[in-house]
Every structure is written in C-alpha cells, then in structure tokens.
Design an enzyme around this catalytic site. Structure first.
Site, PDB file in Angstrom:
ATOM      1  N   ASN A 176       0.833  -1.210   0.000  1.00 43.29           N
ATOM      2  CA  ASN A 176       0.000   0.000   0.000  1.00 43.29           C
ATOM      3  C   ASN A 176       0.866   1.258   0.000  1.00 43.29           C
ATOM      4  OD1 ASN A 176       0.604  -0.775   2.700  1.00 43.29           O
ATOM      5  ND2 ASN A 176      -1.079   0.428   3.515  1.00 43.29           N
ATOM      6  N   GLU A 189      -3.243  -4.603  -2.855  1.00 43.19           N
ATOM      7  CA  GLU A 189      -3.774  -5.510  -3.878  1.00 43.19           C
ATOM      8  C   GLU A 189      -3.800  -4.834  -5.237  1.00 43.19           C
ATOM      9  OE1 GLU A 189      -4.947  -4.653  -0.987  1.00 43.19           O
ATOM     10  OE2 GLU A 189      -6.605  -5.887  -0.327  1.00 43.19           O
ATOM     11  N   CYS A 227     -10.721  -4.163   0.991  1.00 38.06           N
ATOM     12  CA  CYS A 227     -11.748  -3.113   1.085  1.00 38.06           C
ATOM     13  C   CYS A 227     -12.740  -3.247  -0.070  1.00 38.06           C
ATOM     14  CB  CYS A 227     -11.095  -1.732   1.075  1.00 38.06           C
ATOM     15  SG  CYS A 227     -10.524  -1.202  -0.547  1.00 38.06           S
TER      16      CYS A 227
HETATM   17  N1  THU Z   1      -5.253  -1.446   2.799  1.00 40.98           N
HETATM   18  C1  THU Z   1      -4.727  -2.262   1.838  1.00 40.98           C
HETATM   19  O1  THU Z   1      -3.686  -1.952   1.239  1.00 40.98           O
HETATM   20  N2  THU Z   1      -5.364  -3.414   1.563  1.00 40.98           N
HETATM   21  C2  THU Z   1      -6.440  -3.891   2.243  1.00 40.98           C
HETATM   22  O2  THU Z   1      -6.909  -4.985   1.945  1.00 40.98           O
HETATM   23  C3  THU Z   1      -7.024  -3.100   3.320  1.00 40.98           C
HETATM   24  C4  THU Z   1      -6.476  -1.725   3.492  1.00 40.98           C
HETATM   25  C5  THU Z   1      -4.523  -0.225   3.135  1.00 40.98           C
HETATM   26  C6  THU Z   1      -5.128   1.068   2.700  1.00 40.98           C
HETATM   27  C7  THU Z   1      -4.496   2.044   3.680  1.00 40.98           C
HETATM   28  O3  THU Z   1      -3.201   2.416   3.206  1.00 40.98           O
HETATM   29  C8  THU Z   1      -4.316   1.228   4.944  1.00 40.98           C
HETATM   30  O4  THU Z   1      -4.397  -0.131   4.542  1.00 40.98           O
HETATM   31  C9  THU Z   1      -5.352   1.515   6.010  1.00 40.98           C
HETATM   32  O5  THU Z   1      -6.632   1.477   5.490  1.00 40.98           O
END
Ligand code: THU
Length: 161
Positions: free
Chosen positions: A62, A75, A110
């Site tokens: 992320n 993802e 998400c």
């Molecule tokens: N996030 C992801 O990268 N993948 C997920 O499946 C859930 C959330 C990230 C987005 C943000 O940078 C952090 O987690 C908190 O929401």
C-alpha cells in the site's frame, strides 16, 4: 415473491505450516512486500503477492498519500503491476498480509479492491483464490474465489461485455 440467499464457505488454517509450500512461499512474498509499504498515516502496512497459473509471483504494497483518498491499496498496486507487465494472465492465488501491531487477525480487502479484483476475475474462467494473514504467526484465511466477497456485483456484463 421469491427469495435468494447468498452465503459462502471459507477455510481457517491455524498456522502457515498447514498450507502447501507454494502457498507458504506466496505468504512470505506478501510479508516481504509489507516492508515496501508507505503507510506513515495509518501505520497499517499491507503486502500482496499474486501467483499466476504459470507460477510467476508479482508483489505490491500500500502507498498512502497526505491527500488520504488517493492512496492505493496493496492488492491494487500488485494487480495493476501484473496487468501492466504481463497482461491478463490467469491468476491462481493472491496472498494479502497485514503488518500492524493492533491487527491480530487477517484483514480482508476493502470494497473498492473487491470491485477491482472482481473485474480481473471476470477475465478468467477459473476461481481466483485469496489467502489472508498477518505478518507474524496467527491463522490464515482461505477464500476460494474473490467472487465470493462481492455477491451481486456490478460488472462489465451490464455494459455488454
Ligand atoms: N489497505 C490495503 O492496502 N489493503 C487492504 O486490503 C485493506 C487496506 C490499506 C489502505 C491504507 O493504506 C491502509 O491499509 C489503512 O486502510
């Protein structure tokens, strides 16, 4: 009047060792990807590792932004990277690992990522499996197909695709 019920089964493994060595490798790749996460705001580091049918692995993490809504989930970074570098290869499994001291159980994608995963799923005939875990120890959740996470989805079929 008729009614329909939607439900799905998923599996919970008590530890990584219960999984195949290929799956353990994929989880480790996703864990390694968390080290490249840029998550100064949430401190919620996520890594994703995608294994295509031919055994190739593509990772992503992320990437947050001071303008919060434009950050990208792990993802998505991995999926777009795979699509850009290798096109629409059939995907066998995506491992998603979270590294955050308060997150003791696996986190699930998400809503926006579910929509995007579903788009790529629609390109392929076969299921797209998910493995969800935290960075250190703990249970591993196995979801047989990302489609299960987005029932009644809006997809390209509504647009004649
Ligand atoms: N996030 C992801 O990268 N993948 C997920 O499946 C859930 C959330 C990230 C987005 C943000 O940078 C952090 O987690 C908190 O929401």
């Amino acid at each position: 009047m008729k009614q329909k019920q939607v439900s799905f089964l998923y599996s919970i493994y008590s530890n990584r060792e219960s999984l195949s060595s290929d799956d353990q490798t994929l989880l480790e790749e996703a864990r390694l990807a968390t080290e490249m996460a840029y998550a100064p705001y949430s401190k919620f580091k996520v890594g994703a590792a995608i294994r295509t049918d031919d055994g190739q692995i593509t990772i992503g993490s992320n990437q947050e932004n001071g303008a919060f809504p434009i950050g990208q989930c792990a993802e998505r970074v991995a999926l777009y990277r795979l699509a850009h570098e290798h096109g629409r290869k059939p995907i066998d499994t995506i491992a998603i690992v979270v590294d955050n001291e308060n997150q003791l159980t696996p986190a699930s994608p998400c809503g926006s990522c579910r929509q995007i995963l579903n788009e790529y799923r629609s390109f392929q005939e076969q299921p797209m499996r998910l493995l969800l875990a935290v960075a250190e120890g703990g249970e591993v959740f196995e979801i047989n197909d990302v489609k299960d996470l987005l029932p009644f989805a809006f997809d390209g079929s509504f647009l004649g695709q």
